[in-house]
Design a protein around this motif. Structure first.
Motif, PDB file in Angstrom:
ATOM      1  N   ASN A  74      35.420  62.247  65.702  1.00 41.89           N
ATOM      2  CA  ASN A  74      35.049  63.482  66.403  1.00 41.89           C
ATOM      3  C   ASN A  74      35.780  63.462  67.714  1.00 41.89           C
ATOM      4  OD1 ASN A  74      33.704  65.933  66.623  1.00 41.89           O
ATOM      5  ND2 ASN A  74      32.049  65.039  68.001  1.00 41.89           N
ATOM      6  N   TYR A  75      36.774  64.494  68.059  1.00 44.51           N
ATOM      7  CA  TYR A  75      37.421  64.544  69.160  1.00 44.51           C
ATOM      8  C   TYR A  75      36.768  65.377  70.190  1.00 44.51           C
ATOM      9  CZ  TYR A  75      41.815  65.206  71.727  1.00 44.51           C
ATOM     10  OH  TYR A  75      42.983  65.291  72.343  1.00 44.51           O
ATOM     11  N   TRP A  76      36.797  65.212  71.364  1.00 51.14           N
ATOM     12  CA  TRP A  76      36.358  66.092  72.442  1.00 51.14           C
ATOM     13  C   TRP A  76      37.671  66.227  73.468  1.00 51.14           C
ATOM     14  CZ3 TRP A  76      33.277  62.000  70.941  1.00 51.14           C
ATOM     15  CH2 TRP A  76      32.054  62.557  70.279  1.00 51.14           C
ATOM     16  N   ILE A  77      37.987  67.423  74.008  1.00 51.08           N
ATOM     17  CA  ILE A  77      39.053  67.634  74.893  1.00 51.08           C
ATOM     18  C   ILE A  77      38.671  68.492  75.889  1.00 51.08           C
ATOM     19  CG2 ILE A  77      40.082  69.354  73.166  1.00 51.08           C
ATOM     20  CD1 ILE A  77      42.731  68.488  74.051  1.00 51.08           C
ATOM     21  N   ASN A  78      39.143  68.305  77.068  1.00 43.63           N
ATOM     22  CA  ASN A  78      38.919  69.236  78.292  1.00 43.63           C
ATOM     23  C   ASN A  78      40.190  69.395  78.854  1.00 43.63           C
ATOM     24  OD1 ASN A  78      38.581  70.753  80.624  1.00 43.63           O
ATOM     25  ND2 ASN A  78      36.898  69.332  81.284  1.00 43.63           N
ATOM     26  N   THR A  79      40.779  70.604  78.780  1.00 46.42           N
ATOM     27  CA  THR A  79      42.326  70.853  79.263  1.00 46.42           C
ATOM     28  C   THR A  79      42.543  71.249  80.746  1.00 46.42           C
ATOM     29  OG1 THR A  79      42.205  72.981  78.188  1.00 46.42           O
ATOM     30  CG2 THR A  79      43.075  71.224  76.883  1.00 46.42           C
ATOM     31  N   GLN A  80      41.452  71.426  81.096  1.00 47.02           N
ATOM     32  CA  GLN A  80      41.323  71.746  82.671  1.00 47.02           C
ATOM     33  C   GLN A  80      41.541  70.395  83.400  1.00 47.02           C
ATOM     34  OE1 GLN A  80      41.078  74.973  83.438  1.00 47.02           O
ATOM     35  NE2 GLN A  80      41.184  75.209  81.171  1.00 47.02           N
ATOM     36  N   PRO A  81      42.277  70.612  84.655  1.00 48.80           N
ATOM     37  CA  PRO A  81      42.408  69.432  85.581  1.00 48.80           C
ATOM     38  C   PRO A  81      41.044  69.037  86.278  1.00 48.80           C
ATOM     39  CG  PRO A  81      43.810  71.299  86.185  1.00 48.80           C
ATOM     40  CD  PRO A  81      42.823  71.891  85.212  1.00 48.80           C
ATOM     41  N   GLY A  82      40.972  67.632  86.211  1.00 52.18           N
ATOM     42  CA  GLY A  82      39.831  67.174  86.608  1.00 52.18           C
ATOM     43  C   GLY A  82      38.482  67.225  85.413  1.00 52.18           C
ATOM     44  N   ASP A  83      37.173  67.221  86.055  1.00 52.66           N
ATOM     45  CA  ASP A  83      36.235  67.226  85.172  1.00 52.66           C
ATOM     46  C   ASP A  83      35.528  68.538  84.894  1.00 52.66           C
ATOM     47  OD1 ASP A  83      35.975  64.419  84.570  1.00 52.66           O
ATOM     48  OD2 ASP A  83      34.830  64.204  86.500  1.00 52.66           O
ATOM     49  N   PRO A  84      35.719  69.570  85.716  1.00 49.00           N
ATOM     50  CA  PRO A  84      34.951  70.916  85.204  1.00 49.00           C
ATOM     51  C   PRO A  84      35.875  71.560  84.250  1.00 49.00           C
ATOM     52  CG  PRO A  84      36.181  70.893  87.441  1.00 49.00           C
ATOM     53  CD  PRO A  84      36.111  69.527  87.134  1.00 49.00           C
ATOM     54  N   GLY A  85      35.475  72.500  83.490  1.00 48.08           N
ATOM     55  CA  GLY A  85      36.187  73.050  82.431  1.00 48.08           C
ATOM     56  C   GLY A  85      35.515  73.219  81.230  1.00 48.08           C
ATOM     57  N   LEU A  86      35.932  73.642  80.137  1.00 48.31           N
ATOM     58  CA  LEU A  86      35.406  73.827  78.838  1.00 48.31           C
ATOM     59  C   LEU A  86      35.827  72.547  78.077  1.00 48.31           C
ATOM     60  CD1 LEU A  86      33.943  75.789  76.706  1.00 48.31           C
ATOM     61  CD2 LEU A  86      35.921  76.604  76.280  1.00 48.31           C
ATOM     62  N   LEU A  87      34.781  71.878  77.302  1.00 47.42           N
ATOM     63  CA  LEU A  87      34.719  70.808  76.444  1.00 47.42           C
ATOM     64  C   LEU A  87      34.790  71.264  75.104  1.00 47.42           C
ATOM     65  CD1 LEU A  87      34.938  67.726  76.686  1.00 47.42           C
ATOM     66  CD2 LEU A  87      32.677  67.633  76.375  1.00 47.42           C
ATOM     67  N   GLN A  88      35.789  71.029  74.326  1.00 45.94           N
ATOM     68  CA  GLN A  88      35.757  71.582  72.993  1.00 45.94           C
ATOM     69  C   GLN A  88      35.705  70.396  72.039  1.00 45.94           C
ATOM     70  OE1 GLN A  88      39.810  73.236  72.356  1.00 45.94           O
ATOM     71  NE2 GLN A  88      39.871  74.418  74.073  1.00 45.94           N
ATOM     72  N   THR A  89      34.964  70.329  71.068  1.00 41.31           N
ATOM     73  CA  THR A  89      34.745  69.416  70.167  1.00 41.31           C
ATOM     74  C   THR A  89      35.431  69.807  68.888  1.00 41.31           C
ATOM     75  OG1 THR A  89      32.489  68.911  70.930  1.00 41.31           O
ATOM     76  CG2 THR A  89      32.928  68.288  68.884  1.00 41.31           C
ATOM     77  N   ARG A  90      36.229  68.753  68.215  1.00 45.27           N
ATOM     78  CA  ARG A  90      36.765  68.991  67.018  1.00 45.27           C
ATOM     79  C   ARG A  90      36.453  67.743  65.997  1.00 45.27           C
ATOM     80  NH1 ARG A  90      42.773  70.123  69.665  1.00 45.27           N
ATOM     81  NH2 ARG A  90      41.932  71.934  70.665  1.00 45.27           N
ATOM     82  N   PRO A  91      35.625  68.107  65.061  1.00 44.49           N
ATOM     83  CA  PRO A  91      35.362  66.895  64.278  1.00 44.49           C
ATOM     84  C   PRO A  91      36.262  67.003  62.885  1.00 44.49           C
ATOM     85  CG  PRO A  91      33.948  68.782  63.819  1.00 44.49           C
ATOM     86  CD  PRO A  91      34.524  69.206  64.833  1.00 44.49           C
ATOM     87  N   GLY A  92      36.405  65.776  62.271  1.00 49.27           N
ATOM     88  CA  GLY A  92      37.415  65.709  61.252  1.00 49.27           C
ATOM     89  C   GLY A  92      37.194  64.347  60.537  1.00 49.27           C
ATOM     90  N   GLY A  93      38.405  63.984  59.761  1.00 48.29           N
ATOM     91  CA  GLY A  93      38.196  62.591  59.094  1.00 48.29           C
ATOM     92  C   GLY A  93      39.449  61.998  59.469  1.00 48.29           C
ATOM     93  N   ASN A  94      39.505  60.425  58.952  1.00 44.28           N
ATOM     94  CA  ASN A  94      40.428  59.616  59.431  1.00 44.28           C
ATOM     95  C   ASN A  94      41.063  59.078  57.711  1.00 44.28           C
ATOM     96  OD1 ASN A  94      40.173  59.581  62.011  1.00 44.28           O
ATOM     97  ND2 ASN A  94      38.778  58.253  61.830  1.00 44.28           N
ATOM     98  N   LEU A  95      42.317  58.718  57.526  1.00 47.12           N
ATOM     99  CA  LEU A  95      42.683  58.234  56.529  1.00 47.12           C
ATOM    100  C   LEU A  95      43.870  57.140  56.889  1.00 47.12           C
ATOM    101  CD1 LEU A  95      42.258  57.950  53.464  1.00 47.12           C
ATOM    102  CD2 LEU A  95      44.027  59.801  53.083  1.00 47.12           C
ATOM    103  N   GLY A  96      43.884  55.990  56.511  1.00 44.95           N
ATOM    104  CA  GLY A  96      45.045  55.070  56.734  1.00 44.95           C
ATOM    105  C   GLY A  96      44.973  53.826  56.403  1.00 44.95           C
ATOM    106  N   VAL A  97      45.921  53.002  56.922  1.00 43.64           N
ATOM    107  CA  VAL A  97      46.074  51.523  56.605  1.00 43.64           C
ATOM    108  C   VAL A  97      46.045  50.778  57.455  1.00 43.64           C
ATOM    109  CG1 VAL A  97      48.519  51.923  56.201  1.00 43.64           C
ATOM    110  CG2 VAL A  97      47.300  50.114  55.001  1.00 43.64           C
ATOM    111  N   GLY A  98      45.638  49.507  57.393  1.00 46.21           N
ATOM    112  CA  GLY A  98      46.032  48.522  58.629  1.00 46.21           C
ATOM    113  C   GLY A  98      45.808  47.156  58.140  1.00 46.21           C
ATOM    114  N   ALA A  99      46.140  46.402  58.979  1.00 47.62           N
ATOM    115  CA  ALA A  99      46.237  44.955  58.649  1.00 47.62           C
ATOM    116  C   ALA A  99      45.667  44.072  60.145  1.00 47.62           C
ATOM    117  CB  ALA A  99      47.682  44.281  58.627  1.00 47.62           C
ATOM    118  N   TYR A 100      44.829  42.916  59.560  1.00 46.02           N
ATOM    119  CA  TYR A 100      44.118  41.785  60.617  1.00 46.02           C
ATOM    120  C   TYR A 100      45.172  40.679  60.260  1.00 46.02           C
ATOM    121  CZ  TYR A 100      41.082  38.372  62.443  1.00 46.02           C
ATOM    122  OH  TYR A 100      40.649  37.406  63.289  1.00 46.02           O
ATOM    123  N   LEU A 101      45.403  40.091  61.435  1.00 43.10           N
ATOM    124  CA  LEU A 101      46.240  38.750  61.580  1.00 43.10           C
ATOM    125  C   LEU A 101      45.363  37.886  62.203  1.00 43.10           C
ATOM    126  CD1 LEU A 101      48.861  37.131  60.915  1.00 43.10           C
ATOM    127  CD2 LEU A 101      49.791  38.069  62.977  1.00 43.10           C
TER     128      LEU A 101
END
Length: 156
Positions: free
Chosen positions: A96-123
């Motif tokens: 889930n991604y939240w974004i506010n494109t206004q300078p500072g804290d005021p503005g419209l907060l948008q929510t964008r849910p979605g999914g992840n798919l990937g690969v990784g490694a632990y060393l």
């Protein structure tokens, strides 16, 4: 829809709490980099092993855009393909991604849910300390690839 997502996330967290008693747990922290738009962020998270080769890893990322602010919450299910010092894994999960494109804290907060798919490694560097790298695609935000590099502390 929001209630379903909340119930889904709380179920993962509850399963993770019980898994910590049953298996290994890790703390993770590091940096995220969006390859397409060259945006930097920092993340913190926990990984719980609830079954052989399976773990649940909720993470929270704070992004540092040029204007406004944004945050990302991930709940990834990981399957480890290898064991030992170098552990390669596949991951899939909810984001889930939240974004506010206004300078500072005021503005419209948008929510964008979605999914992840990937690969990784632990060393593993020592018995208690190691490093992770991940590359994953997030379905929201026009499928931006994200590169993650971080440090890991084994709690067991």
């Amino acid at each position: 829809m929001k209630k379903i997502v909340l119930i889904f996330f709380l179920s993962f967290l509850t399963a993770g709490v019980f898994a910590q008693e049953q298996g290994e747990a890790r703390l993770m922290a590091g940096g995220d980099y969006r390859l397409t738009i060259k945006d930097l962020g920092t993340f913190i998270g926990v990984e719980y092993f609830f079954a052989d080769r399976f773990s649940l890893a909720p993470t929270f990322t704070v992004w540092f855009p040029e204007i406004g602010n944004s945050f990302n919450l991930n709940a990834d299910l990981k399957y480890y393909l290898t064991e030992g010092v170098s552990q390669v894994y596949l991951l899939a999960g909810y984001s889930n991604y939240w974004i506010n494109t206004q300078p500072g804290d005021p503005g419209l907060l948008q929510t964008r849910p979605g999914g992840n798919l990937g690969v990784g490694a632990y060393l593993a560097a020592t018995e208690k300390f190691g490093f992770i790298t991940e590359v994953k695609m997030q379905s929201q935000n026009t499928r931006w690839p994200v590169l993650r590099v971080g440090a890991v502390l084994n709690l067991n």
